[in-house]
Design a protein around this motif. Structure first.
Motif, PDB file in Angstrom:
ATOM      1  N   ILE A  51       0.769  -1.247   0.013  1.00 41.70           N
ATOM      2  CA  ILE A  51       0.029   0.011  -0.057  1.00 41.70           C
ATOM      3  C   ILE A  51       1.019   1.366   0.063  1.00 41.70           C
ATOM      4  O   ILE A  51       2.021   1.334   0.650  1.00 41.70           O
ATOM      5  CB  ILE A  51      -0.881   0.199   1.295  1.00 41.70           C
ATOM      6  N   SER A  55      -1.693   8.436  -0.287  1.00 40.63           N
ATOM      7  CA  SER A  55      -2.540   7.940  -1.702  1.00 40.63           C
ATOM      8  C   SER A  55      -3.654   6.995  -1.405  1.00 40.63           C
ATOM      9  O   SER A  55      -4.847   6.967  -1.943  1.00 40.63           O
ATOM     10  CB  SER A  55      -1.603   7.801  -2.915  1.00 40.63           C
ATOM     11  N   GLN A  56      -3.254   6.013  -0.632  1.00 37.79           N
ATOM     12  CA  GLN A  56      -4.163   4.963  -0.487  1.00 37.79           C
ATOM     13  C   GLN A  56      -4.620   4.748   0.978  1.00 37.79           C
ATOM     14  O   GLN A  56      -4.864   3.602   1.329  1.00 37.79           O
ATOM     15  CB  GLN A  56      -3.506   3.540  -0.922  1.00 37.79           C
ATOM     16  N   ARG A  60     -10.482   6.154  -3.185  1.00 40.91           N
ATOM     17  CA  ARG A  60     -10.239   7.301  -4.252  1.00 40.91           C
ATOM     18  C   ARG A  60     -10.825   7.178  -5.447  1.00 40.91           C
ATOM     19  O   ARG A  60     -10.391   6.689  -6.413  1.00 40.91           O
ATOM     20  CB  ARG A  60      -8.775   7.386  -4.264  1.00 40.91           C
ATOM     21  N   GLY A  79      -7.387   4.429  -4.468  1.00 44.34           N
ATOM     22  CA  GLY A  79      -7.185   4.024  -3.157  1.00 44.34           C
ATOM     23  C   GLY A  79      -7.083   2.467  -2.730  1.00 44.34           C
ATOM     24  O   GLY A  79      -6.493   2.077  -1.925  1.00 44.34           O
ATOM     25  N   ASP A  81      -7.384   0.185  -4.938  1.00 46.91           N
ATOM     26  CA  ASP A  81      -6.829  -0.731  -6.148  1.00 46.91           C
ATOM     27  C   ASP A  81      -7.774  -1.683  -6.386  1.00 46.91           C
ATOM     28  O   ASP A  81      -7.353  -3.020  -6.765  1.00 46.91           O
ATOM     29  CB  ASP A  81      -5.586  -1.845  -5.451  1.00 46.91           C
ATOM     30  N   SER A 103      -1.619  -4.678  -5.276  1.00 46.26           N
ATOM     31  CA  SER A 103      -1.569  -3.751  -4.254  1.00 46.26           C
ATOM     32  C   SER A 103      -0.537  -2.776  -4.797  1.00 46.26           C
ATOM     33  O   SER A 103       0.784  -2.940  -5.118  1.00 46.26           O
ATOM     34  CB  SER A 103      -1.158  -4.506  -2.964  1.00 46.26           C
ATOM     35  N   GLY A 106      -2.579   1.569  -7.828  1.00 42.07           N
ATOM     36  CA  GLY A 106      -3.317   3.049  -8.226  1.00 42.07           C
ATOM     37  C   GLY A 106      -4.093   3.135  -9.394  1.00 42.07           C
ATOM     38  O   GLY A 106      -3.843   4.085 -10.095  1.00 42.07           O
TER      39      GLY A 106
END
Length: 233
Positions: A51, A55-56, A60, A79, A81, A103, A106
Motif C-alpha cells: 500500500i 494516496s491509498q 479514491r 485508493g 486498488d 497492491s 493505483g
C-alpha cells in the motif's frame, strides 16, 4: 471525473476526495436532477502489503464511464486498488462486480478498445498499463497482460496520468508525469494485446491529459506545470 451515459440521460461522476460515485438524471434543458445513486467505495485492507501511504489511506474514486454498447459502467479506485463494475438501470447505478488489481497499483483511468471487449487500465502509482478482458455478457473483468509505461532506463519519480487509443484501435497512448513523456503501444489486431512501440519525450512538464484530434493526425497535450498545451504530430 464526469462522463455522460450513452443515451445522454445520466451524468456519472467520481469523487476522488471521498471515494464516492454518483449518478444524476439529465433534464431536457441540460440541467441536472437530484442524485439517483450515491455509492461509497470500500477503503480496502489498510494493512495490505504494498500500500502507498497517503494516496491509498482511503478509497479514491478516480474515473467512471459506461462501457460502449452495454448496460455496464466501470469506475476505478486509486485508493482501494480496484476497478468496480456497475449496472446502469433506469438512471441508477447498481453494484455488480469488482476486479482487484495489484497492491499499490493505483488504478487511475481506463480506455476501451473499439470492439468493446478489451479495456486498458493505466495505474498512477506503479506506472503500469494493464490489458483487461471484459465479458459483455457477464459483466466480469479479467486480467490479460501488464506492461510498464516508463522507459526501462528512466531513473526518478513519475506518475501515470491519462490513457487514450487511436480511432482505428491500432495504437494506445499513456502519459507520464515526471518522466514527461507519452508511452506508445501498438495493439495486436487479433487479441488486442500490447507491444511497446517507444516513447515521445515532451519538452514541457507534467502532461496531465491529452486528446487526439478527429482527423487522427495530431495530439494535444495539456501540461500542468508548464501552463501549456503541446501540439504533437
Amino acid at each position: 471525473h464526469i462522463s455522460l451515459s450513452e443515451d445522454r440521460l445520466t451524468l456519472l461522476s467520481a469523487s476522488y476526495a471521498d471515494g464516492i460515485v454518483y449518478a444524476n438524471p439529465v433534464n431536457p434543458d441540460g440541467s441536472l436532477g437530484g442524485c439517483s445513486s450515491v455509492l461509497r467505495h470500500e477503503n480496502g485492507d489498510p494493512f495490505r502489503k504494498g500500500i502507498v501511504p497517503g494516496s491509498q489511506s482511503q478509497a479514491r474514486a478516480h474515473f467512471i464511464r459506461q462501457v460502449p454498447g452495454t448496460r455496464y459502467v466501470l469506475a476505478t479506485d486509486l485508493g482501494a486498488d480496484r476497478v468496480y463494475v456497475y449496472i446502469l438501470k433506469e438512471g441508477a447505478l447498481h453494484a455488480h462486480s469488482a476486479l482487484q488489481t495489484a497492491s499499490g497499483a493505483g488504478p487511475r483511468h481506463l480506455e476501451f478498445h473499439p470492439s468493446g471487449n478489451t479495456v486498458y487500465l493505466i495505474n498512477e502509482l506503479n506506472n503500469m498499463v494493464n490489458v483487461l478482458r471484459f465479458n459483455k455478457s457477464t459483466g466480469i473483468l479479467s486480467p490479460l497482460q501488464q506492461l510498464p509505461a516508463l522507459p526501462p532506463d528512466f531513473k526518478g519519480t513519475s506518475y501515470c496520468s491519462a490513457i487514450h487509443i487511436s480511432k482505428d484501435g491500432r495504437f494506445l497512448y499513456g502519459a507520464n508525469r515526471g518522466c514527461d513523456s507519452i508511452a506508445v503501444f501498438s495493439v495486436n489486431e487479433k487479441d488486442h494485446s500490447l507491444t511497446s512501440a517507444g516513447f515521445m519525450t515532451l519538452p514541457q512538464k507534467t502532461p496531465r491529459d491529452f486528446a487526439i484530434d478527429p482527423s487522427g493526425r495530431y495530439m494535444l497535450v495539456g501540461n500542468l506545470d508548464s501552463d501549456s498545451v503541446s501540439l504533437c504530430r
